[in-house]
Motif scaffolding. Structure first.
Motif, PDB file in Angstrom:
ATOM      1  N   VAL A 119     -46.393   2.300   8.028  1.00 36.00           N
ATOM      2  CA  VAL A 119     -47.358   2.440   6.771  1.00 36.00           C
ATOM      3  C   VAL A 119     -48.827   3.070   7.341  1.00 36.00           C
ATOM      4  N   ALA A 120     -49.067   2.731   8.540  1.00 34.45           N
ATOM      5  CA  ALA A 120     -50.341   3.257   9.045  1.00 34.45           C
ATOM      6  C   ALA A 120     -50.482   4.778   9.012  1.00 34.45           C
ATOM      7  N   TYR A 121     -49.343   5.449   9.373  1.00 37.16           N
ATOM      8  CA  TYR A 121     -49.437   6.815   9.429  1.00 37.16           C
ATOM      9  C   TYR A 121     -49.281   7.542   7.830  1.00 37.16           C
ATOM     10  N   ALA A 122     -48.402   6.613   7.140  1.00 38.10           N
ATOM     11  CA  ALA A 122     -48.232   7.387   5.783  1.00 38.10           C
ATOM     12  C   ALA A 122     -49.730   7.286   4.932  1.00 38.10           C
ATOM     13  N   LEU A 123     -50.621   6.217   5.382  1.00 35.78           N
ATOM     14  CA  LEU A 123     -51.928   6.262   4.664  1.00 35.78           C
ATOM     15  C   LEU A 123     -52.934   7.432   5.464  1.00 35.78           C
ATOM     16  N   ASN A 203     -49.810  16.062  10.704  1.00 36.18           N
ATOM     17  CA  ASN A 203     -48.772  16.707   9.599  1.00 36.18           C
ATOM     18  C   ASN A 203     -47.376  16.290   9.780  1.00 36.18           C
ATOM     19  N   GLY A 204     -46.798  16.246  10.905  1.00 35.67           N
ATOM     20  CA  GLY A 204     -45.322  15.881  11.192  1.00 35.67           C
ATOM     21  C   GLY A 204     -45.244  14.397  10.919  1.00 35.67           C
ATOM     22  N   THR A 205     -46.101  13.392  11.605  1.00 37.23           N
ATOM     23  CA  THR A 205     -45.880  12.020  11.732  1.00 37.23           C
ATOM     24  C   THR A 205     -46.070  11.474  10.311  1.00 37.23           C
ATOM     25  N   THR A 206     -47.109  12.132   9.434  1.00 40.07           N
ATOM     26  CA  THR A 206     -47.195  11.443   8.064  1.00 40.07           C
ATOM     27  C   THR A 206     -46.150  11.895   7.161  1.00 40.07           C
ATOM     28  N   ASN A 207     -45.673  13.070   7.379  1.00 43.17           N
ATOM     29  CA  ASN A 207     -44.323  13.382   6.663  1.00 43.17           C
ATOM     30  C   ASN A 207     -43.283  12.568   7.040  1.00 43.17           C
ATOM     31  N   GLN A 208     -42.859  12.215   8.183  1.00 47.30           N
ATOM     32  CA  GLN A 208     -41.854  11.419   8.636  1.00 47.30           C
ATOM     33  C   GLN A 208     -42.041   9.935   8.186  1.00 47.30           C
ATOM     34  N   ALA A 209     -43.288   9.420   8.174  1.00 47.75           N
ATOM     35  CA  ALA A 209     -43.759   8.141   7.600  1.00 47.75           C
ATOM     36  C   ALA A 209     -43.325   8.251   6.198  1.00 47.75           C
ATOM     37  N   LEU A 210     -43.797   9.336   5.410  1.00 45.57           N
ATOM     38  CA  LEU A 210     -43.600   9.245   3.871  1.00 45.57           C
ATOM     39  C   LEU A 210     -42.147   9.222   3.554  1.00 45.57           C
ATOM     40  N   HIS A 211     -41.448  10.038   4.419  1.00 47.79           N
ATOM     41  CA  HIS A 211     -39.886  10.509   4.059  1.00 47.79           C
ATOM     42  C   HIS A 211     -39.033  10.045   4.969  1.00 47.79           C
ATOM     43  N   ILE A 212     -37.959   9.191   4.582  1.00 42.34           N
ATOM     44  CA  ILE A 212     -36.886   8.830   5.666  1.00 42.34           C
ATOM     45  C   ILE A 212     -36.067   9.994   6.199  1.00 42.34           C
ATOM     46  N   ASN A 225     -30.008   9.576  12.351  1.00 47.24           N
ATOM     47  CA  ASN A 225     -31.194   8.435  12.569  1.00 47.24           C
ATOM     48  C   ASN A 225     -32.198   8.594  11.269  1.00 47.24           C
ATOM     49  N   PHE A 226     -32.970   7.572  10.801  1.00 48.79           N
ATOM     50  CA  PHE A 226     -33.871   7.702   9.868  1.00 48.79           C
ATOM     51  C   PHE A 226     -35.209   7.851  10.588  1.00 48.79           C
ATOM     52  N   ASN A 227     -36.127   8.456   9.895  1.00 50.13           N
ATOM     53  CA  ASN A 227     -37.568   8.425  10.561  1.00 50.13           C
ATOM     54  C   ASN A 227     -38.047   6.891  10.544  1.00 50.13           C
ATOM     55  N   ASN A 234     -40.308   1.844  23.095  1.00 55.15           N
ATOM     56  CA  ASN A 234     -40.978   3.327  23.710  1.00 55.15           C
ATOM     57  C   ASN A 234     -41.507   3.916  22.537  1.00 55.15           C
ATOM     58  N   ASP A 235     -40.893   4.154  21.383  1.00 52.63           N
ATOM     59  CA  ASP A 235     -41.435   4.767  20.082  1.00 52.63           C
ATOM     60  C   ASP A 235     -42.508   4.153  19.781  1.00 52.63           C
ATOM     61  N   TYR A 236     -42.910   2.896  19.760  1.00 52.61           N
ATOM     62  CA  TYR A 236     -44.085   2.142  19.548  1.00 52.61           C
ATOM     63  C   TYR A 236     -45.170   2.650  20.444  1.00 52.61           C
ATOM     64  N   ASN A 237     -44.855   2.643  21.749  1.00 53.86           N
ATOM     65  CA  ASN A 237     -45.920   2.777  22.706  1.00 53.86           C
ATOM     66  C   ASN A 237     -46.510   4.378  22.272  1.00 53.86           C
ATOM     67  N   ARG A 238     -45.509   5.165  21.980  1.00 52.19           N
ATOM     68  CA  ARG A 238     -45.872   6.489  21.556  1.00 52.19           C
ATOM     69  C   ARG A 238     -46.671   6.677  20.390  1.00 52.19           C
ATOM     70  N   TYR A 239     -46.100   5.785  19.253  1.00 54.25           N
ATOM     71  CA  TYR A 239     -47.034   5.761  18.038  1.00 54.25           C
ATOM     72  C   TYR A 239     -48.735   5.475  18.411  1.00 54.25           C
ATOM     73  N   PHE A 240     -48.423   4.252  19.125  1.00 51.13           N
ATOM     74  CA  PHE A 240     -49.901   3.616  19.519  1.00 51.13           C
ATOM     75  C   PHE A 240     -50.815   4.727  20.043  1.00 51.13           C
ATOM     76  N   GLU A 241     -50.311   5.518  21.174  1.00 49.33           N
ATOM     77  CA  GLU A 241     -51.058   6.243  21.827  1.00 49.33           C
ATOM     78  C   GLU A 241     -51.338   7.421  21.208  1.00 49.33           C
ATOM     79  N   ASN A 242     -50.629   7.892  20.318  1.00 48.98           N
ATOM     80  CA  ASN A 242     -50.767   9.092  19.459  1.00 48.98           C
ATOM     81  C   ASN A 242     -52.080   8.935  18.343  1.00 48.98           C
ATOM     82  N   TYR A 243     -51.828   7.579  17.766  1.00 48.77           N
ATOM     83  CA  TYR A 243     -52.646   7.135  16.534  1.00 48.77           C
ATOM     84  C   TYR A 243     -53.948   6.939  17.123  1.00 48.77           C
ATOM     85  N   TYR A 244     -54.200   6.102  18.395  1.00 46.44           N
ATOM     86  CA  TYR A 244     -55.606   5.960  18.731  1.00 46.44           C
ATOM     87  C   TYR A 244     -56.307   7.134  19.447  1.00 46.44           C
ATOM     88  N   LEU A 245     -55.574   8.178  19.480  1.00 43.83           N
ATOM     89  CA  LEU A 245     -56.174   9.447  19.931  1.00 43.83           C
ATOM     90  C   LEU A 245     -56.492  10.232  18.750  1.00 43.83           C
TER      91      LEU A 245
END
Length: 365
Positions: A119-123, A203-212, A225-227, A234-245
């Motif tokens: 949701v965070a990335y999609a927005l 660009n990539g993360t928001t597209n993946q967040a919006l499209h499965i 896999n589904f996005n 480990n995925d969440y660690n990567r998401y957080f690191e990227n988001y807060y950068l």
């Protein structure tokens, strides 16, 4: 995933999913976010929401709009009052687009704080890829954008996804209009928002967040896999690191763009003082972010803070003693937007002299 405590927007302690090391970054973003929301709360911004017509045009406007109930903009157009149209429509776009941008960013940050990263990335896409781009065009050439938006009126001419609009070139031009350009890099701002091949970009993360499922080679869904759906720790660690950068960089930049537009409309002395206060606060906050992320060496950060402090001192209006500003005072300023007299603990930014000192500093930043 570790749960930790943080201060929520309403001041309560709230269980959140954000890793502890990002809490300070989140709180810095919250302060900068408030620089946007104050536009809709503080009285000094009221002229953003109204445009005055003076002289004979004002009398004619009152008479004819009352008699025929013609829309104000239609009347202005019938009288060929192009400048007035530009002002009215620009202010409407600024107010409406910024308000929508604020709502999306708030909900994104709120979702991220609770670990709802899809949701965070999609927005993020609408405010940073589309709405900010509209505001950038409004900043670099207001008349040209209003011509496309209002006088031509064809959505294709101002659609942010229109490939005829050179985003990279427009962002470069923005850097001639905003304060504190040393905080940002135009290439990085472009890459973070639009470069499909840039791993850290949205660009990539928001597209993946919006499209499965996504098929673009730069962010293609892996086999079986589904996005975002089967994300592990480990995925969440990567998401957080990227988001807060990424989000802090884009948020600070977005506020600088919006402030530049706002204070082009509000050129009186009081508002230019407010502009300086906000600019210093953003500069301190951005330096704090660089320090937290180890983006720049500590020695260099310390040197920048020392440069800011070296000519910054205030004489207290109450005890008449002088306070020389140090790094700790700048950190406190970021929190309360004021300096405190070290002798009698009175706030210092009350006199014309103190504000003049601050504006002189901000002109150098």
């Amino acid at each position: 995933m570790r749960l930790t405590l943080a201060i929520d927007e309403d001041g309560d302690m709230d269980d959140v999913a954000i890793p502890e090391k990002y809490i300070k970054v989140n709180n810095i973003c919250a302060v900068i976010y408030d620089q946007l929301t104050e536009v809709y709360k503080e009285k000094n911004y009221k002229n953003l929401f109204q445009t005055s017509i003076t002289g004979e045009n004002a009398i004619k406007f009152m008479e004819e709009t009352k008699k025929s109930k013609i829309h104000a903009l239609d009347w202005l157009k019938s009288q060929n009052l192009t400048i007035e149209i530009e002002l009215v429509v620009s202010k409407q776009i600024l107010s409406a687009v910024t308000s929508d941008l604020i709502n999306f960013i708030f909900e994104s940050m709120h979702a991220a704080k609770r670990g709802k990263m899809t949701v965070a990335y999609a927005l993020l896409r609408k405010p940073f890829a589309d709405e900010l781009f509209i505001l950038e065009q409004l900043l670099i050439d207001r008349a040209e954008f209003i011509n496309r938006f209002f006088h031509i009126g064809d959505p294709e001419t101002y659609d942010p996804s229109n490939r005829k609009l050179n985003k990279k070139e427009i962002i470069k031009k923005v850097f001639d209009k905003i304060d504190t350009t040393f905080l940002y890099d135009s290439e990085l701002i472009y890459d973070l928002r639009y470069n499909k091949a840039f791993d850290a970009g949205i660009n990539g993360t928001t597209n993946q967040a919006l499209h499965i499922v996504t098929n673009d080679k730069n962010y293609k869904t892996t086999e079986q896999n589904f996005n975002f759906v089967f994300s592990q720790k480990n995925d969440y660690n990567r998401y957080f690191e990227n988001y807060y950068l990424v989000v802090p960089n884009l948020l600070f930049y977005a506020v600088s763009v919006i402030d530049a537009i706002i204070f082009n409309f509000l050129e009186d002395e009081k508002n230019q003082n407010i502009r300086a206060l906000k600019k210093l606060r953003r500069t301190i906050g951005f330096l704090q972010l660089l320090e937290i992320n180890n983006s720049v060496s500590k020695s260099r950060i310390d040197k920048i803070f020392k440069i800011i402090c070296q000519d910054l001192h205030f004489t207290c209006g109450k005890c008449k003693k002088t306070t020389h500003i140090e790094r700790a005072d700048l950190d406190l300023y970021f929190e309360i937007e004021n300096f405190i007299c070290v002798h009698c603990f009175r706030t210092l930014l009350h006199t014309k002299t103190s504000i003049k000192t601050l504006r002189k500093l901000c002109d150098k930043l």
